[in-house]
Scaffold this motif. Structure first.
Motif, PDB file in Angstrom:
ATOM      1  N   THR A   3       0.639  -1.245   0.004  1.00 32.75           N
ATOM      2  CA  THR A   3      -0.063   0.373   0.357  1.00 32.75           C
ATOM      3  C   THR A   3       1.122   1.197  -0.076  1.00 32.75           C
ATOM      4  O   THR A   3       0.051   2.118  -1.058  1.00 32.75           O
ATOM      5  N   ILE A   4       1.899   1.473   0.716  1.00 29.34           N
ATOM      6  CA  ILE A   4       2.664   2.437   1.250  1.00 29.34           C
ATOM      7  C   ILE A   4       3.327   2.632  -0.394  1.00 29.34           C
ATOM      8  O   ILE A   4       3.774   3.482  -0.708  1.00 29.34           O
ATOM      9  N   VAL A   5       3.868   1.474  -1.547  1.00 33.13           N
ATOM     10  CA  VAL A   5       4.373   1.955  -2.232  1.00 33.13           C
ATOM     11  C   VAL A   5       3.120   2.405  -3.385  1.00 33.13           C
ATOM     12  O   VAL A   5       3.133   3.128  -4.507  1.00 33.13           O
ATOM     13  N   THR A   6       2.047   1.682  -3.385  1.00 33.24           N
ATOM     14  CA  THR A   6       0.970   2.077  -4.348  1.00 33.24           C
ATOM     15  C   THR A   6       0.715   3.304  -4.119  1.00 33.24           C
ATOM     16  O   THR A   6       0.412   4.126  -5.224  1.00 33.24           O
ATOM     17  N   ASN A   7       0.979   3.895  -2.663  1.00 27.80           N
ATOM     18  CA  ASN A   7       0.468   5.065  -2.189  1.00 27.80           C
ATOM     19  C   ASN A   7       1.988   6.499  -2.841  1.00 27.80           C
ATOM     20  O   ASN A   7       1.870   7.612  -3.894  1.00 27.80           O
ATOM     21  N   ILE A   8       2.934   6.128  -2.776  1.00 32.59           N
ATOM     22  CA  ILE A   8       4.495   6.555  -3.236  1.00 32.59           C
ATOM     23  C   ILE A   8       3.749   6.718  -4.967  1.00 32.59           C
ATOM     24  O   ILE A   8       4.407   8.043  -4.875  1.00 32.59           O
ATOM     25  N   VAL A   9       3.475   5.569  -5.708  1.00 28.86           N
ATOM     26  CA  VAL A   9       3.535   5.564  -6.605  1.00 28.86           C
ATOM     27  C   VAL A   9       2.530   6.611  -7.369  1.00 28.86           C
ATOM     28  O   VAL A   9       2.501   7.352  -8.185  1.00 28.86           O
ATOM     29  N   LEU A  10       1.056   6.179  -6.490  1.00 25.84           N
ATOM     30  CA  LEU A  10      -0.294   7.772  -7.098  1.00 25.84           C
ATOM     31  C   LEU A  10       0.661   9.238  -6.769  1.00 25.84           C
ATOM     32  O   LEU A  10       0.404   9.375  -7.387  1.00 25.84           O
ATOM     33  N   VAL A  11       1.100   9.255  -5.317  1.00 30.27           N
ATOM     34  CA  VAL A  11       1.386  10.418  -5.282  1.00 30.27           C
ATOM     35  C   VAL A  11       2.831  10.884  -6.409  1.00 30.27           C
ATOM     36  O   VAL A  11       2.427  12.117  -6.933  1.00 30.27           O
ATOM     37  N   ALA A  12       3.538  10.054  -6.493  1.00 25.97           N
ATOM     38  CA  ALA A  12       4.466  10.485  -7.634  1.00 25.97           C
ATOM     39  C   ALA A  12       3.989  11.036  -9.295  1.00 25.97           C
ATOM     40  O   ALA A  12       3.738  11.923  -9.452  1.00 25.97           O
ATOM     41  N   SER A  13       3.031  10.249  -9.411  1.00 29.87           N
ATOM     42  CA  SER A  13       2.912  10.317 -10.717  1.00 29.87           C
ATOM     43  C   SER A  13       1.217  11.325 -10.614  1.00 29.87           C
ATOM     44  O   SER A  13       1.882  12.762 -11.780  1.00 29.87           O
ATOM     45  N   GLY A  14       0.561  11.691  -9.591  1.00 30.05           N
ATOM     46  CA  GLY A  14       0.209  13.001  -9.896  1.00 30.05           C
ATOM     47  C   GLY A  14       0.932  14.607  -9.363  1.00 30.05           C
ATOM     48  O   GLY A  14       0.194  15.148 -10.707  1.00 30.05           O
ATOM     49  N   GLY A  15       1.258  14.744  -9.240  1.00 28.40           N
ATOM     50  CA  GLY A  15       2.963  15.576  -8.610  1.00 28.40           C
ATOM     51  C   GLY A  15       3.405  15.672 -10.521  1.00 28.40           C
ATOM     52  O   GLY A  15       3.411  16.995 -10.055  1.00 28.40           O
ATOM     53  N   ALA A  16       3.617  14.844 -10.978  1.00 29.96           N
ATOM     54  CA  ALA A  16       4.564  14.927 -11.624  1.00 29.96           C
ATOM     55  C   ALA A  16       2.745  16.004 -13.480  1.00 29.96           C
ATOM     56  O   ALA A  16       3.389  16.704 -13.849  1.00 29.96           O
ATOM     57  N   VAL A  17       1.683  15.002 -12.774  1.00 32.40           N
ATOM     58  CA  VAL A  17       0.523  16.070 -14.076  1.00 32.40           C
ATOM     59  C   VAL A  17       0.637  17.326 -13.306  1.00 32.40           C
ATOM     60  O   VAL A  17       0.505  18.642 -13.641  1.00 32.40           O
ATOM     61  N   GLY A  18       0.270  17.589 -12.416  1.00 32.02           N
ATOM     62  CA  GLY A  18       0.038  18.559 -10.891  1.00 32.02           C
ATOM     63  C   GLY A  18       0.802  19.778 -11.462  1.00 32.02           C
ATOM     64  O   GLY A  18       0.958  20.390 -12.342  1.00 32.02           O
ATOM     65  N   ALA A  19       2.696  19.284 -11.577  1.00 36.55           N
ATOM     66  CA  ALA A  19       3.569  20.067 -11.685  1.00 36.55           C
ATOM     67  C   ALA A  19       3.533  20.839 -13.164  1.00 36.55           C
ATOM     68  O   ALA A  19       4.462  21.953 -13.225  1.00 36.55           O
ATOM     69  N   THR A  20       3.599  19.600 -13.799  1.00 36.53           N
ATOM     70  CA  THR A  20       3.316  19.433 -15.409  1.00 36.53           C
ATOM     71  C   THR A  20       2.615  21.536 -15.802  1.00 36.53           C
ATOM     72  O   THR A  20       2.495  22.431 -16.542  1.00 36.53           O
TER      73      THR A  20
END
Length: 128
Positions: A3-20
């Motif tokens: 779950t932690i790894v999945t959440n880290i991937v979700l946060v990183a993915s969302g962050g990449a889109v948000g930053a862009t």
């Protein structure tokens, strides 16, 4: 652990889109309005507050589940799209440039309009 790894991937993915998206909005606002007032920061703060209100209300009324949507959108996407540090720096620069009115206007607009946007976001998805 999964779950932690999945959440880290979700946060990183969302962050990449948000930053862009933040970068693209900044380019658009600068080309439309110039750099005399921090319209880019104001815009992303209003948009982000509206989305935050929507996602919060959708989770509260159990229309969607917190996972994966909160880590992806609430933390990652919105965390990268809206940053208080940029808001702080924009206002510090306005104060240093002697633009007291613009700084105060920016602070009031960001606080009041973003709170209103978050409230409107909850109303947009509220089930009676």
């Amino acid at each position: 652990m999964k779950t932690i790894v999945t959440n880290i991937v979700l946060v990183a993915s969302g962050g990449a889109v948000g930053a862009t998206l933040r970068y693209l909005i900044s380019i658009g606002m600068f080309s439309l309005f110039g750099k005399g007032f921090p319209f880019a920061t104001l815009s992303v703060n209003i948009i982000g507050s509206l989305i935050m209100g929507c996602i919060f209300q959708l989770i509260q009324q159990e229309t969607i589940t917190a996972s994966p949507w909160w880590p992806l959108i609430g933390v990652g996407f919105l965390g990268a799209l809206t940053t208080f540090s940029t808001f702080s720096m924009d206002n510090l620069l306005l104060f240093q440039q002697g633009e007291l009115f613009k700084a105060i206007l920016n602070i009031v607009l960001n606080v009041v309009v973003c709170l209103l946007a978050a409230y409107v976001g909850t109303l947009l998805v509220f089930k009676s």
